[in-house]
Design a protein around this motif. Structure first.
Motif, PDB file in Angstrom:
ATOM      1  N   GLY A 192      61.106  58.071  34.036  1.00 52.14           N
ATOM      2  CA  GLY A 192      60.408  57.521  35.194  1.00 52.14           C
ATOM      3  C   GLY A 192      61.239  56.533  35.980  1.00 52.14           C
ATOM      4  O   GLY A 192      60.694  55.639  36.634  1.00 52.14           O
ATOM      5  N   ASN A 228      60.267  54.511  43.455  1.00 49.50           N
ATOM      6  CA  ASN A 228      59.219  54.835  44.423  1.00 49.50           C
ATOM      7  C   ASN A 228      58.104  53.802  44.405  1.00 49.50           C
ATOM      8  O   ASN A 228      57.469  53.559  45.430  1.00 49.50           O
ATOM      9  CB  ASN A 228      58.660  56.226  44.145  1.00 49.50           C
ATOM     10  N   THR A 262      60.593  57.272  39.555  1.00 51.23           N
ATOM     11  CA  THR A 262      59.221  56.815  39.802  1.00 51.23           C
ATOM     12  C   THR A 262      59.186  55.310  40.026  1.00 51.23           C
ATOM     13  O   THR A 262      58.489  54.818  40.920  1.00 51.23           O
ATOM     14  CB  THR A 262      58.327  57.202  38.609  1.00 51.23           C
ATOM     15  N   ARG A 303      50.818  60.158  35.889  1.00 48.31           N
ATOM     16  CA  ARG A 303      50.809  61.420  36.638  1.00 48.31           C
ATOM     17  C   ARG A 303      49.896  62.336  35.870  1.00 48.31           C
ATOM     18  O   ARG A 303      50.216  62.712  34.752  1.00 48.31           O
ATOM     19  CB  ARG A 303      52.226  62.008  36.673  1.00 48.31           C
TER      20      ARG A 303
END
Ligand SMILES: Nc1ncnc2c1ncn2[C@@H]1O[C@H](COP(=O)(O)OP(=O)(O)O)[C@@H](O)[C@H]1O
Ligand SMILES: [Mg+2]
Lengths: 273, 157, 260
Positions: free
Chosen positions: A48, A54, A51, A20
């Motif tokens: 994360g 995702n 994350t 990121r």
């Protein structure tokens, strides 16, 4: 069956790099989630974990490396392919993420109504069965705003299960629940996994629950898996990082203090301006 | 759930009806028809050399009282006269056959209307009858024009 | 001085950025529009909450704008001996300008902001993400029905607004100020044109409906996922839509006014 053998791991994460801005969140992440098992992904807040979820569901794309679902790369390059993958994955959000303008029944029926043309009677049967399995059949008429946190999560679970997914992912399912609700969710996760014969990934930082529930624990920190194994293995790992996390120590490899200049330096620089 | 759906359907239905009704209303006001219906009124015709800016729906008055409306205005292609159709309330169906129609003005610059002056004949005007005696609109600009050029040679219009 | 210039520049570039993102968003929505017809139920529900539930406000607004218009214009018209033209004056003002503009402004305040905060809240509470993960496209399921409903509702609301306004002007003009009823209607009929006035008014309100609805869903869809973000989305929807409506109105009036 004539179809060739399925890969033993439902999800394979191969050398994934993801950053990121300038900050690398994952740098060479490798994980295999075996079919049929409940795996727990643990780590300090901000490492994360969300994350990672995702990346698995294709909401984020790795900068490098690949995420494989059932042997196929998860890739948002084709919306159709991505949605096909997602239909086989159920995700339970932390707060359930129920649609606030639909009641409990309609929330659970939502994926069926969107993706199938089943007759109303069949929809009713499936939904009531799922609601029954989470113990909320009687609450079918309630609106999401009338549910407690634990109940909303159970409805979310019923909804995640309604399309018969192969894999179900839980993001922080225990956070903010009272002990009874935690017990209910624990039981439901295990039961769902074993009765339906699916695979579960549970993201959590609750050590006790993870140890009780999981077949396999991954501990991630600073973009890598620092340790993995059965709960028993993890207990016995000597690494100080693992010990700090598993035993809940305030200071250790993950420092108590947010990294910065020394206290004395900061006092000096701040008094100068 | 189904009662709620019903309520929504009804609400949306009423809303769309009201909206389309409004569009029709606005449209019909611009195209328009006279306010008097066939059953409560009868029709008379009158011809004028010039009607000024008389409009459809302008009042038709008897002794200052509105008894009807102008329902249609057209030009007769044979004699180039304006042909005006009047709809008169049925309660005033005893207008003598020698009734006089003139185009009058409300105020100095106001709108035009038709003023009827009843005659003395024993016979009455029937539905679709024709008013024989008419007086055209007095055009203010013509009056002023005549007044201005008074004394010099008469001008043809 | 430089500071305020800078602030101006910042807000201008923000406006430009919004506009750019807005165009992209609009283009993204286009392919979804035809498919939305397959789920008319979703659109009806939104027409109900955006259009039907705005009715009372719009009817109230239209009626009183009409009465005020009649009262205001009466004294001026009286001076010129043209009180018969009261109806024409009021209806033309309503149909051409006040109807479309005031309706769109009221709609932005009542429904546009509601859409923005509703969608923004769905974003903030992960409902949109949850749909994504259930392989349901939120643009198709949430955004497009709201957009279409807005586009359908605004012209209807504007027509209702105008009708209520004309009735309001009629009540005041004819029953209170003593304008002749026939003259009231005959002047309307004579002066107000179907295409130039009613048509252009409906066209305007269609354009305004598109802008108000797009703005609402856009701001909601891209709202920052927190309380501040949601309330900002609602505010921005009302402010930006209002500015746009007034701007568009100027442009469209210039385009559609005969003899300009
Ligand atoms: N939208 C975002 N923009 C920038 N940084 C983000 C965003 N979301 C998360 N991050 C950063 O990524 C890191 C990992 O976040 P997350 O996956 O939510 O952690 P966890 O779930 O383990 O608490 C955090 O340090 C966070 O600051
Ligand atoms: Mg998280």
């Amino acid at each position: 069956m004539l179809s060739h053998k399925k890969p033993p791991n439902i999800i394979e994460i191969q050398d994934v790099r993801y950053s990121r801005g300038k900050r690398a969140i994952f740098d060479g992440l490798n994980m295999n989630f075996p079919r049929g098992a409940v795996s727990a992904v643990m780590g300090p807040s901000g490492t994360g974990k969300t994350t990672l979820l995702n990346l698995i569901t294709g909401q984020l794309v790795p900068d490098d490396g690949a995420v494989l679902f059932d042997g196929k790369v998860v890739c948002p390059c084709s919306r159709h392919g991505l949605y096909n993958t997602r239909r086989q994955i159920g995700v339970l959000f932390q707060d359930g993420a129920l649609l606030t303008d639909l009641n409990v029944f309609e929330n659970v029926a939502f994926p069926l109504r969107e993706h199938t043309r089943l007759p109303e009677q069949l929809i009713r049967q499936i939904v009531l069965m799922r609601l029954n399995s989470v113990g909320l059949r009687a609450a079918w008429q309630r609106m999401p705003s009338e549910l407690s946190g634990g109940m909303a999560r159970r409805v979310g679970l019923a909804r995640a299960l309604v399309m018969d997914p192969k894999l179900i992912i839980y993001d922080e399912p225990f956070t903010g629940l009272d002990p009874i609700a935690v017990g209910v969710i624990l039981r439901l996760i295990r039961q769902t996994n074993d009765v339906l014969g699916i695979t579960s990934i549970v993201v959590t930082h609750d050590v006790a629950e993870a140890e009780m529930l999981a077949d396999l624990i991954f501990l991630i920190s600073e973009g890598k898996v620092v340790a993995s194994g059965s709960p028993l293995d993890m207990q016995q790992k000597a690494s100080s990082m693992v010990r700090q996390f598993m035993q809940g120590l305030a200071d250790g490899p993950v420092p108590f203090h947010y990294p910065g200049t020394s206290y004395a330096d900061q006092l000096q620089t701040m008094s100068r301006t | 759930m189904s009662t709620e759906t019903r309520a929504i359907d009804i609400g949306v239905g009423l809303f769309i009806l009201l909206g389309l009704g409004s569009v029709v209303f606005l449209t019909s006001q611009t195209l328009g028809s006279s306010g008097l219906s066939d059953s409560t009124s009868y029709t008379l015709h009158a011809r004028f050399d010039h009607i000024g800016d008389l409009k459809v729906r302008a009042p038709v008055a008897l002794a200052g009282v509105t008894i009807g409306r102008v329902s249609q205005i057209s030009v007769d292609p044979m004699d180039y006269q304006a042909s005006v159709e009047l709809r008169i309330d049925k309660t005033f169906d005893q207008l003598p056959i020698d009734t006089f129609a003139s185009i009058a003005t409300t105020g100095i610059l106001g709108g035009k209307y038709i003023e009827l002056g009843p005659g003395g004949d024993e016979e009455f005007l029937q539905d679709q009858g024709e008013i024989e005696f008419t007086q055209s609109a007095i055009l203010l600009e013509n009056l002023i024009g005549k007044f201005m050029v008074n004394g010099t040679a008469d001008k043809d219009d | 001085m430089t500071r305020s210039l800078q602030a101006c520049w910042v807000s201008f570039s923000q406006f430009a950025a919004t506009f750019g993102g807005f165009q992209m968003f609009t283009l993204r929505l286009l392919p979804y529009l035809p498919r939305a017809i397959l789920r008319p139920r979703l659109i009806t529900e939104q027409i109900y909450s955006l259009g039907a539930l705005s009715l009372v406000l719009i009817m109230f607004g239209g009626f009183f704008v009409g009465t005020v218009l009649a009262l205001q214009s009466y004294s001026t018209l009286l001076e010129f001996g043209q009180v018969d033209a009261l109806g024409a004056f009021a209806s033309e003002a309503l149909v051409r300008e006040l109807g479309p503009v005031v309706t769109a402004l009221l709609f932005a305040g009542r429904a546009g902001s509601a859409v923005a905060s509703e969608v923004g809240l769905m974003r903030a509470t992960n409902q949109l993400a949850a749909m994504e993960l259930m392989a349901v496209d939120p643009l198709q399921r949430v955004i497009v029905p709201r957009f279409i409903a807005g586009v359908v509702s605004v012209p209807l609301l504007a027509a209702i607004f105008c009708t209520m306004g004309v009735l309001g002007a009629y009540l005041v003009g004819v029953h209170q100020l003593g304008v002749d009823a026939g003259a009231f209607w005959s002047h309307i009929q004579d002066r107000v044109d179907l295409f130039d006035d009613v048509g252009s008014g409906l066209f305007k309100s269609f354009v305004f409906g598109v802008s108000a609805s797009l703005m609402g869903v856009y701001e909601g869809y891209y709202a920052a996922p927190n309380a501040g973000g949601v309330s900002r989305a609602a505010t921005r929807t009302v402010v930006i839509t209002s500015v746009w409506i007034l701007l568009f109105d100027f442009v469209l009036t210039g385009m559609t006014m005969p003899g300009v």
